[in-house]
Design an enzyme around this catalytic site. Sequence first.
Site, PDB file in Angstrom:
ATOM      1  N   TYR A 105      -1.840  -6.116  -7.822  1.00 12.13           N
ATOM      2  CA  TYR A 105      -1.698  -6.240  -6.346  1.00 12.13           C
ATOM      3  C   TYR A 105      -1.142  -4.797  -5.793  1.00 12.13           C
ATOM      4  O   TYR A 105      -2.081  -4.314  -4.791  1.00 12.13           O
ATOM      5  CB  TYR A 105      -0.848  -7.388  -5.839  1.00 12.13           C
ATOM      6  CG  TYR A 105      -1.037  -7.547  -4.414  1.00 12.13           C
ATOM      7  CD1 TYR A 105      -2.223  -8.190  -3.868  1.00 12.13           C
ATOM      8  CD2 TYR A 105      -0.106  -7.363  -3.343  1.00 12.13           C
ATOM      9  CE1 TYR A 105      -2.225  -8.473  -2.388  1.00 12.13           C
ATOM     10  CE2 TYR A 105      -0.279  -7.467  -2.119  1.00 12.13           C
ATOM     11  CZ  TYR A 105      -1.194  -8.223  -1.695  1.00 12.13           C
ATOM     12  OH  TYR A 105      -1.346  -8.390  -0.327  1.00 12.13           O
ATOM     13  N   SER A 111       0.758  -1.118  -0.017  1.00 11.67           N
ATOM     14  CA  SER A 111       0.055   0.150  -0.004  1.00 11.67           C
ATOM     15  C   SER A 111       0.977   1.136  -0.052  1.00 11.67           C
ATOM     16  O   SER A 111       0.512   2.319  -0.365  1.00 11.67           O
ATOM     17  CB  SER A 111      -0.796  -0.057   1.378  1.00 11.67           C
ATOM     18  OG  SER A 111      -1.917  -1.135   1.445  1.00 11.67           O
TER      19      SER A 111
HETATM   20  N1  LIG Z   1       0.070 -13.203   2.839  1.00 12.35           N
HETATM   21  C1  LIG Z   1       0.710 -12.063   2.905  1.00 12.35           C
HETATM   22  O1  LIG Z   1       2.115 -12.287   2.728  1.00 12.35           O
HETATM   23  C2  LIG Z   1       0.152 -10.768   2.814  1.00 12.35           C
HETATM   24  C3  LIG Z   1       0.807  -9.711   3.077  1.00 12.35           C
HETATM   25  C4  LIG Z   1       0.031  -8.210   3.078  1.00 12.35           C
HETATM   26  C5  LIG Z   1      -1.273  -8.234   2.983  1.00 12.35           C
HETATM   27  N2  LIG Z   1      -2.035  -9.446   2.874  1.00 12.35           N
HETATM   28  C6  LIG Z   1      -3.496  -9.422   2.662  1.00 12.35           C
HETATM   29  O2  LIG Z   1      -4.065  -9.952   3.764  1.00 12.35           O
HETATM   30  C7  LIG Z   1      -5.237 -10.336   3.283  1.00 12.35           C
HETATM   31  C8  LIG Z   1      -5.465 -11.862   3.755  1.00 12.35           C
HETATM   32  O3  LIG Z   1      -4.629 -12.425   2.749  1.00 12.35           O
HETATM   33  P1  LIG Z   1      -3.886 -13.993   3.186  1.00 12.35           P
HETATM   34  O4  LIG Z   1      -2.474 -13.826   2.906  1.00 12.35           O
HETATM   35  O5  LIG Z   1      -4.401 -14.432   4.469  1.00 12.35           O
HETATM   36  O6  LIG Z   1      -4.418 -14.855   1.838  1.00 12.35           O
HETATM   37  P2  LIG Z   1      -5.026 -16.071   1.921  1.00 12.35           P
HETATM   38  O7  LIG Z   1      -5.360 -16.592   0.458  1.00 12.35           O
HETATM   39  O8  LIG Z   1      -5.050 -17.258   3.033  1.00 12.35           O
HETATM   40  O9  LIG Z   1      -6.670 -15.846   2.458  1.00 12.35           O
HETATM   41  C9  LIG Z   1      -7.461 -15.036   1.320  1.00 12.35           C
HETATM   42  C10 LIG Z   1      -8.885 -15.279   1.691  1.00 12.35           C
HETATM   43  O10 LIG Z   1      -9.659 -14.206   0.816  1.00 12.35           O
HETATM   44  C11 LIG Z   1     -10.822 -15.240   0.372  1.00 12.35           C
HETATM   45  N3  LIG Z   1     -11.360 -14.509  -0.872  1.00 12.35           N
HETATM   46  C12 LIG Z   1     -10.731 -14.197  -2.025  1.00 12.35           C
HETATM   47  N4  LIG Z   1     -11.490 -13.447  -2.938  1.00 12.35           N
HETATM   48  C13 LIG Z   1     -12.744 -13.545  -2.274  1.00 12.35           C
HETATM   49  C14 LIG Z   1     -13.858 -12.745  -2.342  1.00 12.35           C
HETATM   50  N5  LIG Z   1     -14.061 -12.372  -3.709  1.00 12.35           N
HETATM   51  N6  LIG Z   1     -14.920 -12.850  -1.635  1.00 12.35           N
HETATM   52  C15 LIG Z   1     -14.813 -13.495  -0.414  1.00 12.35           C
HETATM   53  N7  LIG Z   1     -13.483 -13.918  -0.189  1.00 12.35           N
HETATM   54  C16 LIG Z   1     -12.348 -13.824  -0.823  1.00 12.35           C
HETATM   55  C17 LIG Z   1     -10.208 -16.596   0.074  1.00 12.35           C
HETATM   56  O11 LIG Z   1     -11.200 -17.499  -0.371  1.00 12.35           O
HETATM   57  C18 LIG Z   1      -9.108 -16.679   1.176  1.00 12.35           C
HETATM   58  O12 LIG Z   1      -9.551 -17.566   1.949  1.00 12.35           O
HETATM   59  C19 LIG Z   1      -5.571 -10.062   1.679  1.00 12.35           C
HETATM   60  O13 LIG Z   1      -5.929  -8.821   1.720  1.00 12.35           O
HETATM   61  C20 LIG Z   1      -3.941  -9.804   1.471  1.00 12.35           C
HETATM   62  O14 LIG Z   1      -4.029  -8.921   0.259  1.00 12.35           O
HETATM   63  C21 LIG Z   1      -1.189 -10.667   2.682  1.00 12.35           C
END
Ligand SMILES: NC(=O)c1ccc[n+]([C@@H]2O[C@H](COP(=O)([O-])OP(=O)(O)OC[C@H]3O[C@@H](n4cnc5c(N)ncnc54)[C@H](O)[C@@H]3O)[C@@H](O)[C@H]2O)c1
Length: 252
Positions: A154, A144
Amino acid sequence: MPVSAQGCTVVTGAGGGIGAATAQALALEGWHLVLTDRDRPALEQVRAGLAAAGALADILPGDMTQEEDVAAVVAHAAGQVGGMRGFVAAAGVPGSVQAVPDYPTDTFKQVLDVNVVGTFLCMKHGLPAMSGGGSFVAVGSTSSIRGRANLAGYVASKHAVLGLVRTAALEHVGTAVRVNAVLPGPTQTAMIDAINDMAARRIPSGGRVERAVSAPLATPAQVADTVVFLLSPASRHLNGSAIVVDGGSTLA
Ligand SMILES: NC(=O)c1ccc[n+]([C@@H]2O[C@H](COP(=O)([O-])OP(=O)(O)OC[C@H]3O[C@@H](n4cnc5c(N)ncnc54)[C@H](O)[C@@H]3O)[C@@H](O)[C@H]2O)c1
């Protein structure tokens, strides 16, 4: 209808890493949980895990890009005793790992749809439903506030999430509703595995690959602890803030 000490909070993306860990952490704090994800089996698994630990959660599978799904989740949460006091927008997708000229336009649009439009819809329906006051937390990313090669969709989407948070926070200055962002660095979830897999497969050798995995990864629980703080009264003067949770790993 369960009555909790904290009130009711929604967690989107609760079937996966950070969302699921956030649900667990909030359950320990006594929140009544309304969990949603487009992956129903994953959501059911999270609920079973919570139940085994003695915590109750309502699950409503849904796609956060669909306005009627978001509205249904919010209506359910707002109808709980004490109303809806928290909302954690954690659903997200990584998109593709390719340089801008090669990045598929359809994928770019899909990433913005989930990460930006989805967060917007959660705010649009969730914020007015916090009539008794509440805390909205959007899960952004260190993407971000910085660029990252080969992740155009992303990075663009997560910059937009922070813009949404700042806008909604300004719209709620002086009210009992707060809007903040948590910005995790690389965190050990399915998403980081997917990004690294795509990087390994798609970026030609010799190309500039900014691997997500470098410094120690955060655990989903470490990110969840900051979300718990943002939903707690201890953060009552935070509005429009963006808290980086990366152990310092993405400072450079
Ligand atoms: N893992 C990382 O390194 C990281 C770093 C920074 C930010 N994030 C953010 O954290 C958040 C969670 O990501 P994560 O790493 O736990 O990934 P993840 O893939 O484990 O979990 C994401 C979840 O979102 C759900 N999802 C996706 N699209 C959807 C939709 N349209 N409607 C409803 N559910 C939906 C998926 O089914 C999944 O269960 C995200 O916003 C991601 O961008 C992750």
